[in-house]
Design a protein around this motif. Structure first.
Motif, PDB file in Angstrom:
ATOM      1  N   ALA A  24       1.063  -1.065  -0.397  1.00 30.65           N
ATOM      2  CA  ALA A  24      -0.265   0.098   0.020  1.00 30.65           C
ATOM      3  C   ALA A  24       0.614   1.340   0.220  1.00 30.65           C
ATOM      4  O   ALA A  24       0.399   2.293  -0.783  1.00 30.65           O
ATOM      5  CB  ALA A  24      -0.802  -0.209   1.422  1.00 30.65           C
ATOM      6  N   ASP A  25       1.990   1.420   0.165  1.00 34.38           N
ATOM      7  CA  ASP A  25       3.082   2.410   0.930  1.00 34.38           C
ATOM      8  C   ASP A  25       3.969   2.196  -0.415  1.00 34.38           C
ATOM      9  O   ASP A  25       4.291   3.993  -0.621  1.00 34.38           O
ATOM     10  CB  ASP A  25       4.092   2.171   2.115  1.00 34.38           C
ATOM     11  CG  ASP A  25       2.827   2.100   3.181  1.00 34.38           C
ATOM     12  OD1 ASP A  25       2.109   3.127   3.722  1.00 34.38           O
ATOM     13  OD2 ASP A  25       3.672   1.520   4.042  1.00 34.38           O
ATOM     14  N   HIS A  26       4.194   1.738  -0.881  1.00 36.75           N
ATOM     15  CA  HIS A  26       5.092   1.631  -3.130  1.00 36.75           C
ATOM     16  C   HIS A  26       4.012   1.408  -3.677  1.00 36.75           C
ATOM     17  O   HIS A  26       3.227   1.052  -3.151  1.00 36.75           O
ATOM     18  CB  HIS A  26       5.854   1.207  -2.721  1.00 36.75           C
ATOM     19  CG  HIS A  26       6.803   0.710  -0.815  1.00 36.75           C
ATOM     20  ND1 HIS A  26       7.660   2.274  -1.031  1.00 36.75           N
ATOM     21  CD2 HIS A  26       6.426   0.353   0.355  1.00 36.75           C
ATOM     22  CE1 HIS A  26       8.545   1.974   0.117  1.00 36.75           C
ATOM     23  NE2 HIS A  26       7.818   1.519   0.443  1.00 36.75           N
ATOM     24  N   HIS A  27       4.123   1.791  -4.461  1.00 36.15           N
ATOM     25  CA  HIS A  27       3.494   1.663  -5.973  1.00 36.15           C
ATOM     26  C   HIS A  27       4.496   1.465  -7.249  1.00 36.15           C
ATOM     27  O   HIS A  27       3.809   1.642  -8.485  1.00 36.15           O
ATOM     28  CB  HIS A  27       2.823   2.940  -6.463  1.00 36.15           C
ATOM     29  CG  HIS A  27       1.655   3.319  -5.231  1.00 36.15           C
ATOM     30  ND1 HIS A  27       0.937   2.401  -4.991  1.00 36.15           N
ATOM     31  CD2 HIS A  27       1.478   4.324  -4.613  1.00 36.15           C
ATOM     32  CE1 HIS A  27      -0.002   2.940  -4.091  1.00 36.15           C
ATOM     33  NE2 HIS A  27       0.697   4.059  -3.730  1.00 36.15           N
ATOM     34  N   PHE A  45       4.750   0.517 -12.459  1.00 36.61           N
ATOM     35  CA  PHE A  45       3.589   0.937 -11.299  1.00 36.61           C
ATOM     36  C   PHE A  45       2.408   0.019 -11.784  1.00 36.61           C
ATOM     37  O   PHE A  45       2.754  -0.921 -12.521  1.00 36.61           O
ATOM     38  CB  PHE A  45       3.154   2.242 -11.571  1.00 36.61           C
ATOM     39  CG  PHE A  45       4.303   3.457 -11.767  1.00 36.61           C
ATOM     40  CD1 PHE A  45       4.331   4.198 -10.463  1.00 36.61           C
ATOM     41  CD2 PHE A  45       4.533   4.247 -12.954  1.00 36.61           C
ATOM     42  CE1 PHE A  45       4.678   5.056 -10.227  1.00 36.61           C
ATOM     43  CE2 PHE A  45       4.980   5.201 -12.680  1.00 36.61           C
ATOM     44  CZ  PHE A  45       5.180   6.123 -11.795  1.00 36.61           C
ATOM     45  N   TYR A  46       2.306  -0.498  -9.683  1.00 31.43           N
ATOM     46  CA  TYR A  46       1.139  -1.221 -10.164  1.00 31.43           C
ATOM     47  C   TYR A  46      -0.001  -1.430  -9.165  1.00 31.43           C
ATOM     48  O   TYR A  46       0.764  -0.213  -8.515  1.00 31.43           O
ATOM     49  CB  TYR A  46       2.303  -2.799  -9.623  1.00 31.43           C
ATOM     50  CG  TYR A  46       2.978  -2.776  -7.687  1.00 31.43           C
ATOM     51  CD1 TYR A  46       1.632  -2.760  -6.781  1.00 31.43           C
ATOM     52  CD2 TYR A  46       4.246  -2.005  -7.731  1.00 31.43           C
ATOM     53  CE1 TYR A  46       1.935  -2.775  -5.914  1.00 31.43           C
ATOM     54  CE2 TYR A  46       4.281  -2.427  -6.188  1.00 31.43           C
ATOM     55  CZ  TYR A  46       3.901  -1.551  -5.291  1.00 31.43           C
ATOM     56  OH  TYR A  46       4.082  -1.675  -3.694  1.00 31.43           O
ATOM     57  N   ALA A  47      -0.846  -2.074  -9.084  1.00 28.23           N
ATOM     58  CA  ALA A  47      -2.010  -2.131  -7.902  1.00 28.23           C
ATOM     59  C   ALA A  47      -2.032  -3.256  -7.960  1.00 28.23           C
ATOM     60  O   ALA A  47      -1.639  -4.340  -8.172  1.00 28.23           O
ATOM     61  CB  ALA A  47      -2.608  -1.655  -8.418  1.00 28.23           C
ATOM     62  N   HIS A  48      -2.376  -3.311  -6.403  1.00 28.19           N
ATOM     63  CA  HIS A  48      -2.788  -4.245  -5.794  1.00 28.19           C
ATOM     64  C   HIS A  48      -4.072  -4.759  -5.002  1.00 28.19           C
ATOM     65  O   HIS A  48      -4.908  -4.049  -4.482  1.00 28.19           O
ATOM     66  CB  HIS A  48      -1.439  -4.913  -4.233  1.00 28.19           C
ATOM     67  CG  HIS A  48      -1.893  -4.398  -3.650  1.00 28.19           C
ATOM     68  ND1 HIS A  48      -2.535  -5.079  -2.221  1.00 28.19           N
ATOM     69  CD2 HIS A  48      -2.027  -2.891  -3.151  1.00 28.19           C
ATOM     70  CE1 HIS A  48      -2.802  -3.649  -1.422  1.00 28.19           C
ATOM     71  NE2 HIS A  48      -1.917  -2.882  -1.892  1.00 28.19           N
ATOM     72  N   LEU A  53      -0.021  -9.002  -7.522  1.00 29.06           N
ATOM     73  CA  LEU A  53      -0.103  -7.170  -8.114  1.00 29.06           C
ATOM     74  C   LEU A  53      -0.436  -7.517  -9.692  1.00 29.06           C
ATOM     75  O   LEU A  53      -0.744  -8.758 -10.162  1.00 29.06           O
ATOM     76  CB  LEU A  53       0.886  -7.747  -7.756  1.00 29.06           C
ATOM     77  CG  LEU A  53       1.894  -7.665  -6.534  1.00 29.06           C
ATOM     78  CD1 LEU A  53       3.914  -7.363  -6.793  1.00 29.06           C
ATOM     79  CD2 LEU A  53       1.870  -6.550  -5.831  1.00 29.06           C
ATOM     80  N   PHE A  55      -0.012  -4.999 -13.080  1.00 33.45           N
ATOM     81  CA  PHE A  55       0.406  -3.814 -14.169  1.00 33.45           C
ATOM     82  C   PHE A  55       0.519  -3.614 -15.267  1.00 33.45           C
ATOM     83  O   PHE A  55      -0.320  -4.933 -15.677  1.00 33.45           O
ATOM     84  CB  PHE A  55       2.072  -3.742 -13.420  1.00 33.45           C
ATOM     85  CG  PHE A  55       2.734  -4.789 -14.468  1.00 33.45           C
ATOM     86  CD1 PHE A  55       2.986  -4.941 -15.967  1.00 33.45           C
ATOM     87  CD2 PHE A  55       3.087  -6.052 -14.146  1.00 33.45           C
ATOM     88  CE1 PHE A  55       4.275  -5.621 -16.491  1.00 33.45           C
ATOM     89  CE2 PHE A  55       3.628  -7.043 -14.796  1.00 33.45           C
ATOM     90  CZ  PHE A  55       4.217  -7.201 -16.310  1.00 33.45           C
TER      91      PHE A  55
END
Length: 75
Positions: A24-27, A45-48, A53, A55
């Motif tokens: 959550a803290d990194h993207h 860049f990613y979303a989770h 994960l 991208f």
């Protein structure tokens, strides 16, 4: 699939929460692949969603071509 294997490692509740906080803290992550031209790493860049994960990438990027060819991938 890989996500099933990862989930089957029986993460402790505390470890799972720590991993989710990091996600959550990194993207941005480093995505490493191998292919005919050798090893390759790219920042993406990613979303989770939980421990999964996601991208987006151009289908003609070197890492996307390597993934499409079925080579090994690490994030």
């Amino acid at each position: 699939p890989y996500t099933t294997l990862f989930r089957s490692l029986l993460l402790t509740s505390a470890l799972r929460e720590r991993v989710l906080e990091q996600l959550a803290d990194h993207h941005v992550l480093s995505l490493a692949t191998t292919g005919p031209e050798g090893p390759w790493a790219a920042a993406v860049f990613y979303a989770h969603d939980g421990l999964s994960l996601y991208f987006l990438s151009s289908p003609t990027s070197r890492h996307a071509l390597n993934i499409g060819a079925g080579t090994e991938v690490a994030a």
